[in-house]
Design an enzyme around this catalytic site. Structure first.
Site, mmCIF file in Angstrom:
data_model
loop_
_atom_site.group_PDB
_atom_site.id
_atom_site.type_symbol
_atom_site.label_atom_id
_atom_site.label_comp_id
_atom_site.label_asym_id
_atom_site.label_seq_id
_atom_site.Cartn_x
_atom_site.Cartn_y
_atom_site.Cartn_z
ATOM 1 N N ASP A 1 7.941 -6.123 9.368
ATOM 2 C CA ASP A 1 9.174 -6.222 10.149
ATOM 3 C C ASP A 1 9.365 -7.600 10.770
ATOM 4 O O ASP A 1 10.279 -7.784 11.581
ATOM 5 C CB ASP A 1 9.189 -5.159 11.254
ATOM 6 C CG ASP A 1 7.997 -5.297 12.197
ATOM 7 O OD1 ASP A 1 6.880 -5.466 11.693
ATOM 8 O OD2 ASP A 1 8.189 -5.222 13.425
ATOM 9 N N ASP B 1 -7.439 -7.718 13.597
ATOM 10 C CA ASP B 1 -7.016 -9.061 14.001
ATOM 11 C C ASP B 1 -7.863 -9.589 15.156
ATOM 12 O O ASP B 1 -8.323 -10.732 15.146
ATOM 13 C CB ASP B 1 -5.537 -9.052 14.377
ATOM 14 C CG ASP B 1 -5.166 -7.852 15.241
ATOM 15 O OD1 ASP B 1 -6.070 -7.107 15.677
ATOM 16 O OD2 ASP B 1 -3.957 -7.659 15.497
ATOM 17 N N ASP C 1 0.819 -1.213 0.000
ATOM 18 C CA ASP C 1 0.000 0.000 0.000
ATOM 19 C C ASP C 1 0.854 1.265 0.000
ATOM 20 O O ASP C 1 0.370 2.346 0.348
ATOM 21 C CB ASP C 1 -0.912 0.015 1.240
ATOM 22 C CG ASP C 1 -2.202 -0.764 1.016
ATOM 23 O OD1 ASP C 1 -2.404 -1.251 -0.106
ATOM 24 O OD2 ASP C 1 -3.003 -0.874 1.968
ATOM 25 N N ASP D 1 3.673 -9.217 9.393
ATOM 26 C CA ASP D 1 3.875 -7.794 9.152
ATOM 27 C C ASP D 1 5.255 -7.575 8.546
ATOM 28 O O ASP D 1 6.125 -8.460 8.577
ATOM 29 C CB ASP D 1 3.740 -7.009 10.460
ATOM 30 C CG ASP D 1 2.278 -6.824 10.859
ATOM 31 O OD1 ASP D 1 1.391 -7.119 10.035
ATOM 32 O OD2 ASP D 1 2.025 -6.385 12.000
#
Length: 573
Positions: free
Chosen positions: A237, A329, A176, A235
Site C-alpha cells: 500500500d 524488520d 504470496d 509494502d
C-alpha cells in the site's frame, strides 16, 4: 563512541535528574508512607470471628462486613499497594523516556538539524539521471504482497515510475497471494510494465513459510538480486514519490558505514474517521519523536519494514531475513546495529500509505508489533549485552529505552494502573494512590505529546482515552511475546481499501453474514461494564476520591470500541 551518543546520554541523565528534582521539590515522592492504613488480619482474630459466627453470639452480616474490612486492609490493600509503587516506578521511567525524546526532537527542530549535518549527501552525477549511468548503483525494489487486490496496481506503478536509470533498477514483485484470480491480475500487471520497458520481475513461492520475512529472503536469493548494491522495500500500500531513490541512495553511496535510510510515512486516509485520526497521532509521535531522537543521537532506530533502503552487504552480514518473530524488520535492524552499522532517518522524505480502517484490523496490527517486539527483547537481550562492535552507551539505549521502556513498561504500567488499580481503588479506601502518579505524570505525558501535535489538540482527549483502551491489547501482546504464549506468531495481513476509501468491502468476494462475535469485541465490552460498576460505586460512596468522571468516560470509550462504533464499520453493519 560518538559525540551524538555522549550528548544523548547526557540529555537522558538531565531529564531523569529534572524529574527527580521536581518530585522532591513539591514533596510528591514519599515512600515512607505505610503500605496500608488498616490493621492486618491476624490468625487469632480470624478464629475468633469464625467461632462467634458458629455459636451465634455475633451478627453474621456485621461480621461478614467486618471480615471483609479486615481482609481488605490486611491482605488486599498491601498487595495492591506493592503494585501501585511498582507502577509508580515504571511511570517515572516512562515519563523520563518521553521527556528525553521530546527534548531531543524539539532541539532538532529548533536548530534546524538535518541528517546532512552528520552524514555526507550530494547528488549522484547531478540531477540528470541520463548522465553518468555507470556511476549509478544497481538498486533492487522489492514489493512483498499477499492478496492485495485493492492496492497492487498503486504500489507497482509507483515503483516502476521511480526516477533512476532503467538499466540500473530492478522491480521485484514478491507475490504470496493464495487467490488464483488476484495472482493472475498481479502477474498481468507486471507483464504490462515489462511491455513498457521496465525491468520488473514477478516471483512467487509454493508456501508462505516465514510470511513477509520468508518472501524477502527468497527474493534475495535470485541471481539479479545478489548483484544489487542496495534494496528498497515497499509494502503493497506504499506509494513512493518518483525522486525517492535520488534523495535516499546518496546517503548510502557517500557513507560506507550507513546500512539503512528510513523515510517517514504519510497517509492517504488519515482524515477518513476518528479512528484514523488517532492512529495518525500515534504514528506521528513515533516518527517525529522516537525515530528522530534515535537517529540524531545514537544513529539507531527500528526499521519500519517499508519505505526504506538497505545496503545489501549489511543485510547479508547481519544474517539475512529471519522469521523467528513477527517483527522481522526490527530483528534485522537490531542485528545490523550489533555489527556496527548505522542508520539514517530522513523525516523530510514522506511515502504515502494507508492506515487500518477498522478497529479490529488496527488491533491485529498492534498485537503483531507489540508481541513481536517483546519476544525479540527476550531473544536478543543477551546478544546486545555481549556485542563487541557497539558502544556501552548504545547498548544501554537499546536495552533500556528501545526495548524495556517502549516494548514492555509503556503498555504494562498504563494498563495496570489506569484500567485495573485505579477503578478497584474506589472500593479499597486503605489503598494509597499518590496524586503525582495518577495526575501529574499523565499530564506531563500529554503535554510532551501535544507539543508535536498542535493541530490535533481538539481530539487529544479522545486520543488519551483511546490509548488507554489500547494498553489492554498491547499489554496482553507484550506478555504473549515475553512468555511465548499461544498466538505469538499470528500474522493477519491488514486489509486495504486502496483508491475506493468509501467502500471497505473486498470486490470479487461474496458477502457473508457476520456472526455476533465477529461484529463486537467482547473484552472491551466486559471492561466497560467493570468500569461502569466502579464509577457508579465511586459516585455513590466517593469518600475521599472522585474518579467517577474519568471512569465513566473511559468505560464509554471501551463500550464504543467494543461495539465497533469507530472506523468504517460497526456492530450494526
Amino acid at each position: 563512541m560518538e559525540a551524538g551518543e555522549i550528548g544523548g546520554a547526557l540529555l537522558f541523565l538531565l531529564a531523569a535528574a529534572a524529574a527527580v528534582a521536581a518530585a522532591v521539590s513539591v514533596g510528591a515522592v514519599d515512600f515512607s508512607r505505610p503500605l496500608a492504613a488498616g490493621a492486618p488480619l491476624g490468625f487469632q482474630q480470624a478464629v475468633s470471628w469464625l467461632i462467634g459466627v458458629l455459636d451465634g453470639t455475633s451478627s453474621a452480616a456485621a461480621d461478614v462486613y467486618g471480615a471483609w474490612v479486615a481482609v481488605r486492609a490486611g491482605v488486599i490493600a498491601p498487595v495492591l499497594q506493592v503494585a501501585v509503587w511498582a507502577c509508580m516506578v515504571m511511570s517515572v521511567m516512562l515519563v523520563v523516556e518521553a521527556v528525553y525524546n521530546s527534548v531531543v526532537s524539539l532541539g532538532v527542530k529548533a536548530i534546524g538539524w538535518r541528517p546532512e549535518w552528520r552524514f555526507k549527501w550530494e547528488p549522484l552525477d547531478g540531477a540528470d539521471e541520463e548522465k553518468g549511468r555507470a556511476h549509478y548503483p544497481l538498486v533492487l525494489v522489492q514489493i512483498p504482497m499477499y492478496n492485495e487486490l485493492e492496492v497492487y496496481k498503486l504500489s507497482i506503478a509507483a515503483a516502476c515510475e521511480l526516477q533512476w536509470p532503467k538499466d540500473r533498477i530492478i522491480v521485484q514483485v514478491l507475490d504470496d497471494s493464495t487467490d488464483p484470480f488476484i495472482k493472475n491480475l498481479v502477474e498481468l500487471e507486471c507483464e504490462n510494465w515489462v511491455n513498457k520497458g521496465v525491468n520488473i520481475k514477478y516471483a512467487t513461492r509454493t508456501s508462505r513459510k516465514g510470511f513477509k520475512a520468508g518472501a524477502l529472503k527468497k527474493g534475495m536469493e535470485c541471481d539479479y538480486a545478489t548483484q544489487s548494491e542496495y534494496i528498497a522495500i515497499f509494502d503493497a500500500d506504499f506509494q513512493p514519490e518518483p525522486d525517492f531513490l535520488l534523495r535516499t541512495v546518496p546517503f548510502l553511496v557517500h557513507n560506507p558505514e550507513v546500512a539503512l535510510v528510513q523515510a517517514r510515512w504519510s497517509f492517504v486516509n488519515d482524515t477518513t474517521s476518528l479512528l484514523t485520526r488517532v492512529q495518525k497521532m500515534f504514528f506521528d509521535y513515533h516518527f517525529k519523536v522516537e525515530q528522530e531522537a534515535g537517529s540524531a543521537t545514537f544513529a539507531f532506530f527500528s526499521f519500519n519494514g517499508t519505505a526504506g533502503v538497505w545496503r545489501t552487504v549489511a543485510i547479508k552480514e547481519a544474517g539475512g531475513w529471519k522469521d523467528r518473530t513477527t517483527v522481522e524488520d526490527m530483528d534485522l535492524a537490531v542485528r545490523a546495529t550489533l555489527k556496527g552499522w548505522k542508520f539514517v532517518y530522513v523525516g523530510d522524505i514522506r511515502v504515502k500509505s494507508e492506515l487500518p480502517s477498522t478497529y479490529k484490523a488496527y488491533c491485529r496490527q498492534q498485537f503483531r508489533w507489540s508481541s513481536g517486539g517483546a519476544n525479540l527483547f527476550r531473544k536478543m537481550a543477551k546478544d546486545v549485552l555481549v556485542a563487541k562492535d557497539v558502544s556501552l552507551l548504545k547498548k544501554s539505549y537499546m536495552l533500556y529505552s528501545f526495548f524495556l521502556v517502549r516494548r514492555v513498561i509503556a503498555p504494562t504500567a498504563a494498563c495496570i494502573l489506569y484500567n485495573i488499580i485505579l477503578p478497584v481503588s474506589v472500593t479499597i479506601p486503605e489503598l494509597y494512590l499518590p496524586v503525582w502518579g495518577v495526575a501529574y505524570i499523565p499530564m506531563v505525558l500529554t503535554i510532551v505529546t501535544a507539543i508535536r501535535h498542535p493541530k490535533n489538540l481538539h481530539i487529544m482527549p479522545f486520543w488519551i482515552l483511546f490509548e488507554s483502551v489500547m494498553t489492554v491489547r498491547r499489554m496482553r501482546a507484550a506478555l504473549t511475546g515475553l512468555l511465548e504464549l499461544d498466538g505469538l506468531n499470528q500474522w493477519v495481513v491488514t486489509k486495504k481499501v486502496g483508491n475506493d476509501l468509501e467502500d471497505s468491502e473486498v470486490p470479487l468476494l461474496q458477502k457473508t453474514r457476520k456472526r455476533l462475535r465477529d461484529r463486537v469485541n467482547f473484552p472491551e465490552i466486559g471492561f466497560s461494564m467493570f468500569l461502569f460498576l466502579c464509577a457508579s460505586y465511586n459516585l455513590a460512596f466517593h469518600g475521599t476520591t472522585s474518579y467517577y468522571i474519568y471512569l465513566y468516560l473511559q468505560g464509554l470509550v471501551f463500550l464504543l470500541l467494543g461495539l465497533n462504533f469507530t472506523g468504517t464499520c460497526s456492530c450494526c453493519q
